[in-house]
Design a protein around this motif. Sequence first.
Motif: not given
Length: 580
Positions: A551-555
């Motif tokens: 989710l860090f990568g997606k955000l």
Amino acid sequence: MITVTGYQIHQVIFEDPTIIVCHATSDEHACEVLLKIVKEGHRAIIENAKLINEYEIVGSLNIQGVIKPIALLRQGNVLVLATEWVHGLTLRHFAQSGQISIPVFLKIAIQIARVLEQLHKIHIVHMNIRPDTIVVVPSSLRVSLTGMGHSVLSMDGGRQARNMPLIEGSPPYMAPERTGQLNRVVDGGTDLYSLGVTFYEMLAGQLPFHAKDPLEWAHAHLAKTPLPLLTFNSQVPAIIDEIIMKLLEKTMDRRYKSAYGLRMDLENCLQQWEENGDCERFRIAQQDGPLLLEINRDSSDKPIMLSERTEFETSETSNGYSQVLELAAVMRASQAFSEETDSYHLLSKLMSILIEVAGAQRGCFVAIRSAELYVEQIVEAESREQPLRGGIPLSQYENVCQNIISYVAIKRHFVILEDAAREGLFTQDTYVQLHKPKSVLGLPIIAQGELQGVLYLENNLTSGVFAAERLGVLHMLASQINYVQRLLGYYGSSQSIQEPKIGGALTSPIVPLTEREIEVLQWMAAGLSNKEIAVRLVMSAGTVKVHMRNLFGKLHVNNRVRAVTVATQLNLLQATPIAE
């Protein structure tokens, strides 16, 4: 019905969502015991760990005044701790039964100090001193300590204690160094601060500070001064007021350094009272000395000045308490944007949130207007009024160190002073020499490569409040203040202002978050650690880390605070309510 094999339960004394405390009789030993029974649920793993910690640390002790464990039992997935039974009341209930007289206070206080003295000699820090963990036998005034599930051995220089998460403490009684906002070790002096809060509450009938949540409590311990005890209880001798205020010192080197030194002063007071019915003033802490702990104090205790970087990130290794406070500040700022219709009130709220999470007493935002520096927003922690609105040329505002602000604006480097009057580039500055501030921060606010202004913060009670690894959230909040301030210049206060977007306009992630990733994100925003999220979602901590990395990568973020901020702006936290 509550049952524990081998014990006859007589009465439930206390119950909350995580634990049950009972008075019982042991079938094997035919004696009365106290049972602490962990409840099934998402907190069970943490409560189990606390019982194990108490059993291991206290089980081998032979200190009069410490309630000893008798047995640690497993019952299904939870643990039960059996301890000695004491026919007494918690200090809170004892105090509620009537006003405590000065001689009774002194007799109880001396015993508590004596027990802490013995614990500190063998490197144990209680970490949970408060009226609920002190038991008093009314007939004899005998005192015992309990609640040692939070206790730590300080052989590692106090770093284990400093990194304990928020849930492992009671915010109204936590010493400034326990907030995680100070680069200081936690040692026996931490217990003495908590004891000062407890003594104050015993005699005043109320806590020395008032707050509504952990963020406000942390700020109060760092940046507010308690009223004198005589304000609430005119019977308190001035010397006892002085002793308690020394216990409540923000800076560890100004606090009592040992429970022994405290006990000597209290015994002096009691002797005077028994001989004369009063306590005369004397020089306190004359028999005080360093705590008998092998603490390795490194260079972090020395005043420093940093001015090397302009990019700030929230440290991935910052401790749980500090991280939860930062997340709370981000959530409160987002809430302010959604609820406040008056832009000036919004600015006031944002400034108040900023000084709370920073641990500052006072501060201001200095904006750039036509290449000149103007003080736009001023806030004082002790003021009950709304933060002041400025618009004052910096050269005409004498309540800040103008040279520090100018230096930061010119160099575009942040400045952190742990004790401005003692060390750093500005010891000869007129303002510094006159006001002798302790902690000072000057932070350049830069957006898209351009200097927007300078955030200036002070704390004149506590040294070492501001740390480089925690500047990310302060820069974020100050950027929001600058955003609102600039829009006010265009539209005036009647314009509805939306929360600024980090790095420009935000849209939903190109790769949508999975349902599991959203659940992890929501529990992260609630301040839970990886282990706690794992328990809630019935998965391993390693799996939680995988979801967080995805989710860090997606955000397009690299830490929790930024993830929660972006998620709030994208309304991801309201996507699916989390179940309690």
